[in-house]
Design a protein around this motif. Structure first.
Motif, PDB file in Angstrom:
ATOM      1  N   MET A   1       0.802  -1.209   0.000  1.00 51.21           N
ATOM      2  CA  MET A   1       0.000   0.000   0.000  1.00 51.21           C
ATOM      3  C   MET A   1       0.841   1.268   0.000  1.00 51.21           C
ATOM      4  O   MET A   1       0.398   2.305  -0.440  1.00 51.21           O
ATOM      5  CB  MET A   1      -0.902   0.026   1.233  1.00 51.21           C
ATOM      6  N   SER A   2       2.054   1.148   0.521  1.00 48.58           N
ATOM      7  CA  SER A   2       2.854   2.363   0.629  1.00 48.58           C
ATOM      8  C   SER A   2       3.135   2.966  -0.748  1.00 48.58           C
ATOM      9  O   SER A   2       3.385   4.152  -0.872  1.00 48.58           O
ATOM     10  CB  SER A   2       4.167   2.048   1.342  1.00 48.58           C
ATOM     11  N   LEU A   3       3.055   2.113  -1.769  1.00 48.20           N
ATOM     12  CA  LEU A   3       3.314   2.608  -3.120  1.00 48.20           C
ATOM     13  C   LEU A   3       2.279   3.640  -3.543  1.00 48.20           C
ATOM     14  O   LEU A   3       2.573   4.555  -4.306  1.00 48.20           O
ATOM     15  CB  LEU A   3       3.295   1.442  -4.109  1.00 48.20           C
ATOM     16  N   ILE A   4       1.063   3.477  -3.075  1.00 47.89           N
ATOM     17  CA  ILE A   4       0.021   4.386  -3.540  1.00 47.89           C
ATOM     18  C   ILE A   4      -0.407   5.343  -2.434  1.00 47.89           C
ATOM     19  O   ILE A   4      -1.409   6.010  -2.541  1.00 47.89           O
ATOM     20  CB  ILE A   4      -1.199   3.624  -4.083  1.00 47.89           C
ATOM     21  N   SER A   5       0.417   5.433  -1.392  1.00 47.85           N
ATOM     22  CA  SER A   5      -0.039   6.236  -0.265  1.00 47.85           C
ATOM     23  C   SER A   5      -0.055   7.729  -0.582  1.00 47.85           C
ATOM     24  O   SER A   5      -0.684   8.499   0.119  1.00 47.85           O
ATOM     25  CB  SER A   5       0.836   5.974   0.958  1.00 47.85           C
TER      26      SER A   5
ATOM     27  N   CYS B   1      -7.024  10.151  -0.413  1.00 47.32           N
ATOM     28  CA  CYS B   1      -8.169   9.284  -0.156  1.00 47.32           C
ATOM     29  C   CYS B   1      -9.432  10.115  -0.051  1.00 47.32           C
ATOM     30  O   CYS B   1      -9.409  11.330   0.060  1.00 47.32           O
ATOM     31  CB  CYS B   1      -8.012   8.371   1.047  1.00 47.32           C
ATOM     32  N   ILE B   2     -10.534   9.389  -0.082  1.00 41.78           N
ATOM     33  CA  ILE B   2     -11.853  10.008  -0.041  1.00 41.78           C
ATOM     34  C   ILE B   2     -12.289  10.056   1.412  1.00 41.78           C
ATOM     35  O   ILE B   2     -12.239   9.041   2.100  1.00 41.78           O
ATOM     36  CB  ILE B   2     -12.841   9.128  -0.828  1.00 41.78           C
ATOM     37  N   ILE B   3     -12.708  11.221   1.879  1.00 43.89           N
ATOM     38  CA  ILE B   3     -13.144  11.351   3.267  1.00 43.89           C
ATOM     39  C   ILE B   3     -14.657  11.572   3.277  1.00 43.89           C
ATOM     40  O   ILE B   3     -15.146  12.545   2.690  1.00 43.89           O
ATOM     41  CB  ILE B   3     -12.472  12.554   3.964  1.00 43.89           C
ATOM     42  N   ILE B   4     -15.377  10.672   3.912  1.00 39.35           N
ATOM     43  CA  ILE B   4     -16.837  10.801   3.961  1.00 39.35           C
ATOM     44  C   ILE B   4     -17.291  10.826   5.411  1.00 39.35           C
ATOM     45  O   ILE B   4     -16.951   9.943   6.186  1.00 39.35           O
ATOM     46  CB  ILE B   4     -17.544   9.628   3.240  1.00 39.35           C
TER      47      ILE B   4
ATOM     48  N   VAL C   1     -10.863   4.774   1.195  1.00 41.91           N
ATOM     49  CA  VAL C   1     -11.961   5.566   1.752  1.00 41.91           C
ATOM     50  C   VAL C   1     -11.810   5.681   3.265  1.00 41.91           C
ATOM     51  O   VAL C   1     -11.465   4.716   3.938  1.00 41.91           O
ATOM     52  CB  VAL C   1     -13.324   4.922   1.396  1.00 41.91           C
ATOM     53  N   VAL C   2     -12.029   6.881   3.760  1.00 37.67           N
ATOM     54  CA  VAL C   2     -12.041   7.129   5.198  1.00 37.67           C
ATOM     55  C   VAL C   2     -13.481   7.455   5.585  1.00 37.67           C
ATOM     56  O   VAL C   2     -14.086   8.352   5.016  1.00 37.67           O
ATOM     57  CB  VAL C   2     -11.127   8.320   5.567  1.00 37.67           C
ATOM     58  N   ILE C   3     -14.027   6.686   6.507  1.00 37.50           N
ATOM     59  CA  ILE C   3     -15.381   6.954   6.988  1.00 37.50           C
ATOM     60  C   ILE C   3     -15.268   7.550   8.388  1.00 37.50           C
ATOM     61  O   ILE C   3     -14.705   6.939   9.288  1.00 37.50           O
ATOM     62  CB  ILE C   3     -16.228   5.669   7.046  1.00 37.50           C
ATOM     63  N   VAL C   4     -15.780   8.761   8.528  1.00 41.27           N
ATOM     64  CA  VAL C   4     -15.806   9.392   9.841  1.00 41.27           C
ATOM     65  C   VAL C   4     -17.143   9.028  10.463  1.00 41.27           C
ATOM     66  O   VAL C   4     -18.189   9.277   9.871  1.00 41.27           O
ATOM     67  CB  VAL C   4     -15.672  10.919   9.703  1.00 41.27           C
ATOM     68  N   GLU C   5     -17.109   8.375  11.614  1.00 37.58           N
ATOM     69  CA  GLU C   5     -18.376   7.937  12.194  1.00 37.58           C
ATOM     70  C   GLU C   5     -18.350   8.153  13.694  1.00 37.58           C
ATOM     71  O   GLU C   5     -17.292   8.282  14.308  1.00 37.58           O
ATOM     72  CB  GLU C   5     -18.638   6.469  11.876  1.00 37.58           C
ATOM     73  N   SER C   6     -19.549   8.190  14.258  1.00 42.99           N
ATOM     74  CA  SER C   6     -19.650   8.337  15.709  1.00 42.99           C
ATOM     75  C   SER C   6     -19.247   7.019  16.362  1.00 42.99           C
ATOM     76  O   SER C   6     -19.495   5.951  15.830  1.00 42.99           O
ATOM     77  CB  SER C   6     -21.085   8.691  16.068  1.00 42.99           C
ATOM     78  N   LEU C   7     -18.640   7.113  17.538  1.00 42.37           N
ATOM     79  CA  LEU C   7     -18.291   5.895  18.264  1.00 42.37           C
ATOM     80  C   LEU C   7     -19.539   5.094  18.612  1.00 42.37           C
ATOM     81  O   LEU C   7     -19.475   3.900  18.833  1.00 42.37           O
ATOM     82  CB  LEU C   7     -17.564   6.261  19.563  1.00 42.37           C
ATOM     83  N   LEU C   8     -20.667   5.773  18.662  1.00 41.65           N
ATOM     84  CA  LEU C   8     -21.895   5.087  19.037  1.00 41.65           C
ATOM     85  C   LEU C   8     -22.719   4.701  17.824  1.00 41.65           C
ATOM     86  O   LEU C   8     -23.877   4.322  17.931  1.00 41.65           O
ATOM     87  CB  LEU C   8     -22.733   5.981  19.961  1.00 41.65           C
ATOM     88  N   SER C   9     -22.125   4.813  16.649  1.00 32.01           N
ATOM     89  CA  SER C   9     -22.864   4.496  15.430  1.00 32.01           C
ATOM     90  C   SER C   9     -23.245   3.017  15.419  1.00 32.01           C
ATOM     91  O   SER C   9     -22.437   2.157  15.741  1.00 32.01           O
ATOM     92  CB  SER C   9     -21.978   4.854  14.248  1.00 32.01           C
TER      93      SER C   9
ATOM     94  N   MET D   1      -1.403   6.602   8.635  1.00 29.26           N
ATOM     95  CA  MET D   1      -2.395   5.844   9.390  1.00 29.26           C
ATOM     96  C   MET D   1      -3.282   5.031   8.439  1.00 29.26           C
ATOM     97  O   MET D   1      -3.690   3.922   8.750  1.00 29.26           O
ATOM     98  CB  MET D   1      -3.245   6.830  10.181  1.00 29.26           C
ATOM     99  N   ILE D   2      -3.544   5.610   7.266  1.00 24.18           N
ATOM    100  CA  ILE D   2      -4.423   4.960   6.300  1.00 24.18           C
ATOM    101  C   ILE D   2      -3.815   3.633   5.849  1.00 24.18           C
ATOM    102  O   ILE D   2      -4.490   2.611   5.805  1.00 24.18           O
ATOM    103  CB  ILE D   2      -4.648   5.897   5.094  1.00 24.18           C
ATOM    104  N   SER D   3      -2.518   3.658   5.531  1.00 24.91           N
ATOM    105  CA  SER D   3      -1.939   2.401   5.053  1.00 24.91           C
ATOM    106  C   SER D   3      -1.724   1.418   6.197  1.00 24.91           C
ATOM    107  O   SER D   3      -1.709   0.220   5.996  1.00 24.91           O
ATOM    108  CB  SER D   3      -0.637   2.676   4.309  1.00 24.91           C
ATOM    109  N   MET D   4      -1.586   1.933   7.420  1.00 29.83           N
ATOM    110  CA  MET D   4      -1.327   1.024   8.540  1.00 29.83           C
ATOM    111  C   MET D   4      -2.584   0.379   9.079  1.00 29.83           C
ATOM    112  O   MET D   4      -2.575  -0.780   9.465  1.00 29.83           O
ATOM    113  CB  MET D   4      -0.665   1.791   9.691  1.00 29.83           C
ATOM    114  N   LYS D   5      -3.644   1.152   9.152  1.00 27.55           N
ATOM    115  CA  LYS D   5      -4.786   0.645   9.909  1.00 27.55           C
ATOM    116  C   LYS D   5      -6.041   0.402   9.071  1.00 27.55           C
ATOM    117  O   LYS D   5      -7.061  -0.013   9.602  1.00 27.55           O
ATOM    118  CB  LYS D   5      -5.104   1.611  11.054  1.00 27.55           C
ATOM    119  N   SER D   6      -5.974   0.665   7.765  1.00 28.66           N
ATOM    120  CA  SER D   6      -7.164   0.453   6.957  1.00 28.66           C
ATOM    121  C   SER D   6      -7.477  -1.026   6.821  1.00 28.66           C
ATOM    122  O   SER D   6      -6.591  -1.872   6.887  1.00 28.66           O
ATOM    123  CB  SER D   6      -6.963   1.039   5.560  1.00 28.66           C
TER     124      SER D   6
END
Ligand SMILES: [Zn+2]
Ligand SMILES: [Zn+2]
Ligand SMILES: [Zn+2]
Ligand SMILES: [Zn+2]
Lengths: 519, 394
Positions: B7-11, B15-18, B88-96, B355-360
């Motif tokens: 993944m580091s190649l395309i880091s 990314c898309i943040i939603i 893709v990065v999804i921002v969500e509530s912890l209680l979602s 973080m995206i390449s490490m934890k996605s």
């Protein structure tokens, strides 16, 4: 063309979506129906819908998907146009000439023809040239702060990652120790926390090399309620609505006078691919001005079309005639047969899940997949098919006939000859025939539990012969690749069932149809 | 373990943040200072051609279809990129709710075939926009208000507070007040009372343009039925050429009281904040009270922050809290963004890092999972889901 977009006759796509025929595609390689839902869509070209400029994707990315030259109205989001006004200026008298000279200057400003907003409302000074560039641009005021935050967190995560890789290395070499620490829940994060170290600082000694970032300082001061809410009268036309505010996300101005022109959002042309064989099934021409296609495998060209002839009145517990007009769009004749869902064992009933692979022909598919295998590095399971949500509440009686339909021939439209003589049609089933079209008589009965005024929904299978290859007249006698395709048809009959309504006779109805067709 | 070497190649790709809110969705690209668009979380159904609110659904199948239509629009109308090779990065509530999270993952992986997804908890990443890692994060959205303290980058989940106090409650209160004030102007110029159901958009528009959060002093007077000397001007709101609503002064001032009035359990937005602090250990409390971060469109209302501070300072003196909480200062942060997209901006900042390449969660890993439920580790906290599940069961 109102009939084209009709939702009365729906066809089940191979993925389970129900669509009218004109919204379906037909993959010639997989020989299945495809729709917008089950194809893979790709961005073909990016363009501005106003000036029709074509942009490379990198350029569009740089411009944040907005046209550099065209603007939208920040009030109503229509396109702004450049308007010119002539302003005459009186020059002071020069060199003793008795009369002051007059010069007229052209000034340009942006104006919305729809809501009459102009760039002068935003107090943007007029320009002296008509070129559309050089309007004042606006920048997010926090960009510098945000980039320094990004740089900071980039370095922090990079270190975290290096440490993680180190730990993985340690993990492989010192398995025993790792096991011990995990057993007692002493993960690195917790350990740091207990030691009073901030969890994100990663090194033991290398904290000094971290880039410096000023953390935000919280303040006791908060914005008070402005006093003018009690004194200023509200002038609704001067206040922005939420969509207007969101048009400029970083400022979200509350007053119309603080709005400014928005660069026009770009549009795309899409091409679509079959997801299982990866062949293109829809490809537009590249130029933004062209509305033509390079390739358009619409189901409309491959699947016989069924049209509901007329609204009918149904009566409870009685069969009513239903006339369907069927036409063959293909360049070659076809044979059509109708079947109930129960009659076809390999087709699944309403509520069951349809499987993508189910109806694929093996020989064709394996071939195409092996051909394409090197391109696709990894295969993923295809998306689950959708459940067909169409609930039938009536029953249709299907005539037990095989109908031959000749190829489409546009010249035959003008042929006055009666085609019916050429076919031995049963007149009680096929009530009319011309060229590649027939009208077939069915009969429908609503289920007993149907409410008054409820639409009657019925479904059946149309099985027709499909000629796989485009056959030139010379080859016609050669090998034909003919296969039978089953198309699931769902029809909503928008009728009111009234218990008092008398059933109109079938014959009468046929006469009205024929009368209409003649006129 | 996600394969991150390839993944580091395309880091370097954005990314898309939603950030999909119940009412509005914030959408954009990583590393950018503001979202490309803030649009209603509504879509046009590809099946029926009708308008649909994405989170109005009967079953997961319907939610799935709604999300397919909605995300399709995000990609092809706004992002203008092919989703297939995107992260893709999804921002969500912890209680979602996990049904939304799992359906969203299925839509993105199975339908749009994205490369990877990471779910980031909105409360935690909002602190990234401030460069701090401890704060009391108060998110007042459409459906609900959620308070979660974040300490040293980790959410103190035992102290979370949530109540249905958002703009939905405010709009309901406003609707109740104005529903019977609709007038029809006849051709002769006479005004006749008329009643029809107001569209949500009209109620929202009136709220946005004219309502405000009043001061504590005035609120107390109004609650006792007294009328303060100074009145915010009343005005006439035109729905169309012949339909008007006369908005009275009180209609501008009272709807937002819903958020601050204590309910039967003596709970309000302000008590939520204090209760949340109370649930944290003593050594954290002062630091949290002095690092309050306000998120969500509702907090942008005129007078909101001033009132919240007044409420907190007044409540803290009441016996319920004065015996336990020894706090006399509340401090608020000012993020480099409008409050309604602070969480999105946090996602944008995280999305620009490794973080995206490490934890996605990659598509490969997702397809190997048997039950297609999103595991814990793809969330920033590394353990959120199971913990949240336990907490929600309490
Ligand atoms: Zn389909
Ligand atoms: Zn343009
Ligand atoms: Zn306009
Ligand atoms: Zn195919």
């Amino acid at each position: 063309m109102a009939h084209l977009s009709q939702q009365d006759v729906l066809i089940a796509c191979s993925c389970g979506s129900l669509r009218p025929l004109i919204k379906l595609y037909f993959c010639r390689h997989c020989i299945v129906l495809r729709c917008g839902y089950c194809v893979s869509q790709e961005v073909d070209s990016i363009y501005c819908s106003n000036c029709l400029e074509n942009l490379a994707s990198s350029e569009a990315k740089l411009k944040k998907n907005r046209c550099g030259a065209c603007f939208d109205c920040p009030c109503c989001f229509h396109t702004l146009t450049i308007r010119a006004t002539t302003i005459s200026r009186i020059n002071p008298p020069v060199d003793g000439s008795p009369t002051p000279s007059k010069t007229s200057v052209k000034n340009y400003y942006l104006s919305c023809f729809f809501c009459r907003w102009t760039s002068r409302d935003a107090k943007i000074p007029d320009k002296l040239t008509a070129t559309s560039s050089n309007w004042p641009e606006h920048e997010n005021t926090y960009t510098a702060r945000i980039s320094s935050l990004i740089e900071y967190f980039k370095i922090i995560t990079l270190r975290e990652r290096l440490e993680k890789e180190n730990r993985m290395f340690l993990h492989s070499s010192r398995r025993g120790y790792q096991h011990f620490s995990e057993k007692f829940g002493l993960t690195a994060m917790l350990a740091r926390k207990r030691a009073g170290l901030p969890p994100l600082s990663l090194g033991r000694d290398d904290t000094s090399t971290l880039p410096h970032i000023a953390p935000s300082i919280a303040s006791e001061h908060v914005e008070p309620l402005p006093d003018d809410v009690f004194t200023e009268a509200i002038d609704i036309v001067k206040l922005t609505s939420l969509p207007q505010r969101f048009g400029i996300p970083d400022l979200q101005p509350e007053l119309i006078s603080n709005l400014f022109p928005i660069h026009k959002q770009l549009f795309i042309k899409r091409s679509q691919r079959c997801r299982s064989c990866l062949h293109n099934i829809f490809k537009p021409e590249y130029g933004p001005a062209s509305i033509k296609f390079k390739l358009h495998l619409a189901a409309y060209y491959y699947v016989p079309e069924i049209r509901l002839m007329e609204k009918i009145k149904l009566k409870r517990r009685q069969y009513t005639h239903l006339m369907l007009k069927i036409s063959n769009p293909a360049q070659i004749s076809t044979q059509i047969q109708f079947l109930q869902f129960e009659d076809v064992t390999d087709i699944v009933q309403n509520n069951e899940v349809f499987n993508f692979e189910e109806k694929k022909d093996d020989s064709i598919d394996t071939k195409s997949i092996t051909n394409l295998a090197p391109i696709q590095k990894k295969t993923y399971p295809l998306e689950k098919s959708r459940r067909i949500t169409f609930k039938t509440n009536g029953k249709i009686n299907l005539p037990d006939v095989i109908i031959s339909l000749p190829a489409r021939d546009d010249t035959a439209e003008y042929d006055e000859a009666n085609d019916s003589d050429m076919y031995q049609d049963n007149p009680s089933v096929i009530v009319w025939r011309k060229g590649n079209k027939v009208i077939v008589k069915f009969s429908v009965i609503p289920n007993n539990d149907v409410e008054d005024n409820e639409d009657i929904k019925i479904g059946f299978i149309m099985r027709y012969s499909y000629h796989g290859k485009i056959i030139s007249p010379l080859e016609q006698k050669g090998n034909k690749d003919i296969r039978l395709l089953d198309i699931k048809i769902f029809i909503s009959i928008r009728v009111c069932i009234s218990p008092t309504e008398l059933l109109t006779s079938g014959n009468y109805q046929i006469r009205t149809y024929l009368g209409k067709l003649m006129s | 373990m996600p394969a991150y070497d390839s993944m580091s190649l395309i880091s370097d790709k954005q990314c898309i943040i939603i950030d999909i809110g119940y009412k509005y969705t914030k959408f954009g690209f990583s590393g950018e200072s503001n979202p490309r668009c803030i649009i209603p979380t509504e879509t046009i159904s590809s099946d029926t051609g009708k308008y649909k609110i994405v989170f109005n659904y009967k079953d997961t199948d319907e939610l799935y279809t709604n999300l397919v239509d909605f995300i399709h629009m995000l990609f092809f109308k706004y992002a203008l990129v092919h989703p297939k090779e995107k992260r893709v990065v999804i921002v969500e509530s912890l209680l979602s709710p996990s049904v939304i999270r799992n359906t969203l993952a299925s839509v993105l992986f199975d339908h749009f075939e994205v490369t990877s997804i990471i779910f980031l908890p909105s409360h935690v990443i909002s602190l990234y926009t401030l460069g701090i890692n401890t704060g009391l994060v108060v998110d007042v959205g459409f459906q609900e208000a959620i308070v979660i303290p974040i300490y040293e980058g980790i959410p103190v989940l035992k102290a979370w507070q949530a109540l249905p106090l958002g703009s939905k409650a405010v709009e309901l209160a406003l609707r109740d007040r104005i529903q019977n004030k609709i007038k029809l102007i006849t051709e002769k110029g006479e005004e006749v009372m008329n009643s029809f159901c107001l569209f949500d958009t009209i109620v929202e528009d009136i709220k946005v343009k004219s309502c405000f959060v009043t001061t504590l002093e005035r609120a107390k007077l109004l609650a006792n039925g007294k009328i303060p000397k100074l009145q915010p001007p009343a005005f006439r709101y035109r729905i169309d050429g012949s339909t008007v609503i006369d908005i009275e002064s009180i209609d501008r001032e009272l709807p937002f009281e819903t958020l601050f009035e204590q309910d039967n359990d003596q709970m309000s937005l302000s008590t939520m904040i204090l209760d949340s602090i109370l649930k944290c250990s003593i050594d954290m409390r002062k630091q949290l009270a002095e690092n309050i971060v306000l998120l969500g469109g509702t907090v942008m209302t005129k007078g909101f922050k001033a009132r919240l501070k007044e409420e907190l300072l007044s409540l803290i003196k009441q016996p319920k809290y004065s015996d336990k909480l020894f706090i006399n200062v509340f401090k608020f942060h000012n993020p480099p963004a409008k409050e309604n997209y602070v969480a999105w901006l946090g996602g944008s900042i995280c999305g620009a890092t490794d973080m995206i390449s490490m934890k996605s969660l990659t598509r490969d890993t997702y397809c190997e999972m048997n039950n297609n439920t999103i595991p814990d580790w793809c969330s920033l906290t590394n353990r959120s889901d199971s913990v949240i599940q336990k907490i929600l069961q309490l």
